[in-house]
Enzyme design. Structure first.
Site, PDB file in Angstrom:
ATOM      1  N   TRP A 172       0.873  -1.179   0.000  1.00  0.00           N
ATOM      2  CA  TRP A 172       0.000   0.000   0.000  1.00  0.00           C
ATOM      3  C   TRP A 172       0.909   1.228   0.000  1.00  0.00           C
ATOM      4  O   TRP A 172       1.787   1.346   0.859  1.00  0.00           O
ATOM      5  CB  TRP A 172      -0.877  -0.042   1.257  1.00  0.00           C
ATOM      6  CG  TRP A 172      -1.781   1.125   1.439  1.00  0.00           C
ATOM      7  CD1 TRP A 172      -2.672   1.620   0.531  1.00  0.00           C
ATOM      8  CD2 TRP A 172      -1.909   1.942   2.616  1.00  0.00           C
ATOM      9  NE1 TRP A 172      -3.352   2.690   1.069  1.00  0.00           N
ATOM     10  CE2 TRP A 172      -2.898   2.906   2.354  1.00  0.00           C
ATOM     11  CE3 TRP A 172      -1.295   1.951   3.870  1.00  0.00           C
ATOM     12  CZ2 TRP A 172      -3.284   3.874   3.287  1.00  0.00           C
ATOM     13  CZ3 TRP A 172      -1.673   2.894   4.802  1.00  0.00           C
ATOM     14  CH2 TRP A 172      -2.655   3.843   4.514  1.00  0.00           C
ATOM     15  N   ASP A 253      -0.481  -4.972   9.551  1.00  0.00           N
ATOM     16  CA  ASP A 253      -1.447  -3.954   9.151  1.00  0.00           C
ATOM     17  C   ASP A 253      -2.752  -4.697   8.842  1.00  0.00           C
ATOM     18  O   ASP A 253      -2.845  -5.416   7.845  1.00  0.00           O
ATOM     19  CB  ASP A 253      -0.930  -3.209   7.912  1.00  0.00           C
ATOM     20  CG  ASP A 253      -1.878  -2.113   7.445  1.00  0.00           C
ATOM     21  OD1 ASP A 253      -2.972  -1.971   8.032  1.00  0.00           O
ATOM     22  OD2 ASP A 253      -1.515  -1.395   6.490  1.00  0.00           O
ATOM     23  N   LYS A 289     -13.131  -0.154   6.395  1.00  0.00           N
ATOM     24  CA  LYS A 289     -13.798  -1.041   5.425  1.00  0.00           C
ATOM     25  C   LYS A 289     -14.843  -1.916   6.100  1.00  0.00           C
ATOM     26  O   LYS A 289     -15.984  -1.981   5.658  1.00  0.00           O
ATOM     27  CB  LYS A 289     -12.792  -1.953   4.712  1.00  0.00           C
ATOM     28  CG  LYS A 289     -11.445  -1.344   4.447  1.00  0.00           C
ATOM     29  CD  LYS A 289     -11.435  -0.413   3.271  1.00  0.00           C
ATOM     30  CE  LYS A 289     -10.271   0.556   3.408  1.00  0.00           C
ATOM     31  NZ  LYS A 289      -9.492   0.813   2.286  1.00  0.00           N
TER      32      LYS A 289
HETATM   33  N1  KET Z   1      -3.631  -0.272   5.431  1.00  0.00           N
HETATM   34  C1  KET Z   1      -3.949  -0.738   4.210  1.00  0.00           C
HETATM   35  C2  KET Z   1      -3.280  -1.977   3.734  1.00  0.00           C
HETATM   36  C3  KET Z   1      -4.894  -0.059   3.434  1.00  0.00           C
HETATM   37  O1  KET Z   1      -5.196  -0.575   2.250  1.00  0.00           O
HETATM   38  C4  KET Z   1      -5.487   1.116   3.900  1.00  0.00           C
HETATM   39  C5  KET Z   1      -6.416   1.870   3.068  1.00  0.00           C
HETATM   40  C6  KET Z   1      -5.131   1.553   5.199  1.00  0.00           C
HETATM   41  C7  KET Z   1      -4.195   0.829   5.927  1.00  0.00           C
HETATM   42  C8  KET Z   1      -5.671   2.764   5.856  1.00  0.00           C
HETATM   43  O2  KET Z   1      -6.983   3.012   5.847  1.00  0.00           O
HETATM   44  P1  KET Z   1      -7.622   3.977   6.961  1.00  0.00           P
HETATM   45  O3  KET Z   1      -8.831   4.551   6.325  1.00  0.00           O
HETATM   46  O4  KET Z   1      -6.610   4.992   7.341  1.00  0.00           O
HETATM   47  O5  KET Z   1      -7.940   3.076   8.093  1.00  0.00           O
HETATM   48  N2  KET Z   1      -6.460   1.730   1.810  1.00  0.00           N
HETATM   49  C9  KET Z   1      -7.364   2.366   0.852  1.00  0.00           C
HETATM   50  C10 KET Z   1      -7.631   3.813   1.063  1.00  0.00           C
HETATM   51  C11 KET Z   1      -6.407   4.695   1.134  1.00  0.00           C
HETATM   52  O6  KET Z   1      -5.479   4.580   0.319  1.00  0.00           O
HETATM   53  O7  KET Z   1      -6.380   5.541   2.063  1.00  0.00           O
HETATM   54  C12 KET Z   1      -6.848   2.069  -0.554  1.00  0.00           C
HETATM   55  O8  KET Z   1      -5.797   1.419  -0.706  1.00  0.00           O
HETATM   56  O9  KET Z   1      -7.521   2.465  -1.527  1.00  0.00           O
END
Ligand code: KET
Length: 441
Positions: A172, A253, A289
């Site tokens: 990511w 993560d 999510k």
């Molecule tokens: N870790 C991973 C692996 C991840 O895909 C995301 C979010 C996050 C942490 C963090 O999400 P949060 O909303 O801060 O809990 N991924 C999606 C959104 C983004 O990039 O912020 C994505 O990959 O589209």
């Protein structure tokens, strides 16, 4: 309006007038010092434009496209089959309970809402886990997955200085920003094998073996982003062996628990397995999510440690880090999560809703696969249905992605990732023909 004998009026803004004309304050027409008046450039004019974010920037570009065919498959955010954002029923019910009980808006403690912290550690490790009972888990509620990772990164920078963080290649994209901004050095370990569109298992083990003892290894708990390729349980065993032999610290993560397979337990298998083997670890959790709480910023950083006294001290230092970063976390989403987890009827309904969301993604993945095979039966598309979670990692190159966007109005990340959560089933055929066409570029 004069402050002091020789001072200018405080509102000495100048109108844009021809250079020869005397400069006057636009409000009171007082003559303005020419040096001040001609100085048009900001002292921050040297600041360069930052590039758009590789993931969230895709949504910005999508909004500027007016085509009826446009599809936003960039960010990983769940949509219904009608492309509507989805607020879970259990979230609405929890909010109703919160309004009825007239919750206040006092500051939370620095470490967050106690009921949430208890619930989140239990969801991660399973109810009644010995590490929880023995108070060996330090949990700090933080700003969703990203904020939790950042607190963890700052902790590494402060207390494990000189240790290198190992990230999967690819990973990511924001992982790199987070550790870079925390001043923590990171390197990559092999993870994805383009030839097999699977795990570069041997390469991964070699790289983890070659890493200096005591390195930090970032592992995706489930549904690896962006590849959708996870180690098998047997492979996790071999990874844990290396981590143990080398004294590495795993940093999980966990952004997709329950959302990948529909089962909270199955998706937490890997971190639980490490806990079972008494490997000390860090775990960042996100509720963006699985509870659809993207904008509420709900998550936690956990340290599963060998003794309670260390866990207490580690928590105190995480509080010190959070205090300077944002002081204390937001309460609304944490209350929602703790109510949903804490009431058996809501917890059961949440599991059903997660199953429904994960099911829609699986269905649309299958539909896309069928359409790809129909469109081009000569290519092996089996990777689409082998991958799990929200994304499909297509193998499209940056120029091919450019074709997807410019010609077909499909918005996706440059690494070839598409978010299946943003695909309605009636657009799967269009998407398949766009992919087949773009592979010819
Ligand atoms: N870790 C991973 C692996 C991840 O895909 C995301 C979010 C996050 C942490 C963090 O999400 P949060 O909303 O801060 O809990 N991924 C999606 C959104 C983004 O990039 O912020 C994505 O990959 O589209």
């Amino acid at each position: 309006m004069l402050s002091g004998r020789s001072a200018l009026p405080l509102h000495s803004q100048t109108a844009r007038v021809p250079a020869a004309a005397p400069r006057r304050c636009v409000i009171c027409a007082h003559a303005v010092n020419a040096a001040v008046a001609t100085k048009q450039e900001s002292r921050l004019a040297f600041v360069e434009q930052a590039p758009p974010d590789p993931i969230l920037g895709v949504s910005e570009a999508f909004k500027r496209d007016t085509s009826d065919d446009r599809l936003n498959l960039g960010v990983g955010a769940y949509r219904t089959n009608d492309l509507k954002p989805y607020v879970l029923n259990v979230v609405k019910k929890a909010e109703k309970i919160m309004i009825e009980s007239e919750e206040n808006k006092e500051y939370l403690p620095i470490e967050g809402l106690a009921a949430f912290n208890k619930a989140t550690a239990q969801l991660l490790l399973g109810e009644g886990h010995p590490a929880i009972k023995e108070e060996r888990v330090a949990t700090l509620q933080s700003l969703s997955g990203t904020g939790s990772l950042r607190v963890g990164a700052d902790f590494i920078g402060k207390f494990l200085p000189g240790r290198t963080v190992y990230l999967s290649n690819p990973t990511w994209g924001n992982h790199k920003n987070i550790f870079t901004d925390a001043g923590v050095e990171w390197k990559e370990y092999r993870y994805f094998d383009k030839a097999t569109v699977g795990l570069a298992f041997e390469g991964m083990l070699e790289d983890l073996k070659a890493a200096p003892e005591g390195s930090i290894v970032v592992l995706h708990g489930c549904a690896h982003n962006p590849t959708g390729v996870d180690p098998t349980r047997e492979q996790w065993g071999a990874i844990a062996d290396v981590v143990e032999q080398k004294g590495h610290m795993p940093f999980f993560d966990v952004a997709y628990q329950g959302f990948a397979s529909g089962s909270l337990d199955d998706d937490a298998w890997a971190p639980r397995f490490f806990a079972e083997r008494s490997i000390e670890m860090m775990v960042a959790q996100s509720y963006s999510k699985n509870l659809g709480l993207y904008a509420e910023r709900v998550g936690a950083i956990n340290y599963v440690l060998a003794d309670a006294a260390a866990a207490k001290r580690v928590l105190s230092q995480n509080k010190r880090i959070a205090r300077a970063l944002y002081s204390n976390p937001p309460v609304h989403g944490a209350r929602i999560a703790s109510i949903v987890v804490g009431r058996p009827e809501l917890f059961a309904e949440w599991n059903e809703e997660m199953g429904m969301m994960a099911g829609r993604i699986k269905d649309v993945r299958q539909t896309l696969y069928d359409e790809l095979v129909k469109n081009n039966p000569d290519k092996d598309w089996s990777f689409v249905t082998r991958q799990i979670g929200m994304f499909s990692f297509t193998g499209l190159s940056p120029p091919q992605v450019e074709n997807m966007t410019q010609k077909h109005h499909v918005y996706m990340t440059k690494d070839g990732r598409i978010s299946l959560a943003g695909l309605p089933s009636n657009k799967a055929a269009n998407l398949a023909s766009a992919i087949v066409d773009s592979f010819k570029v």
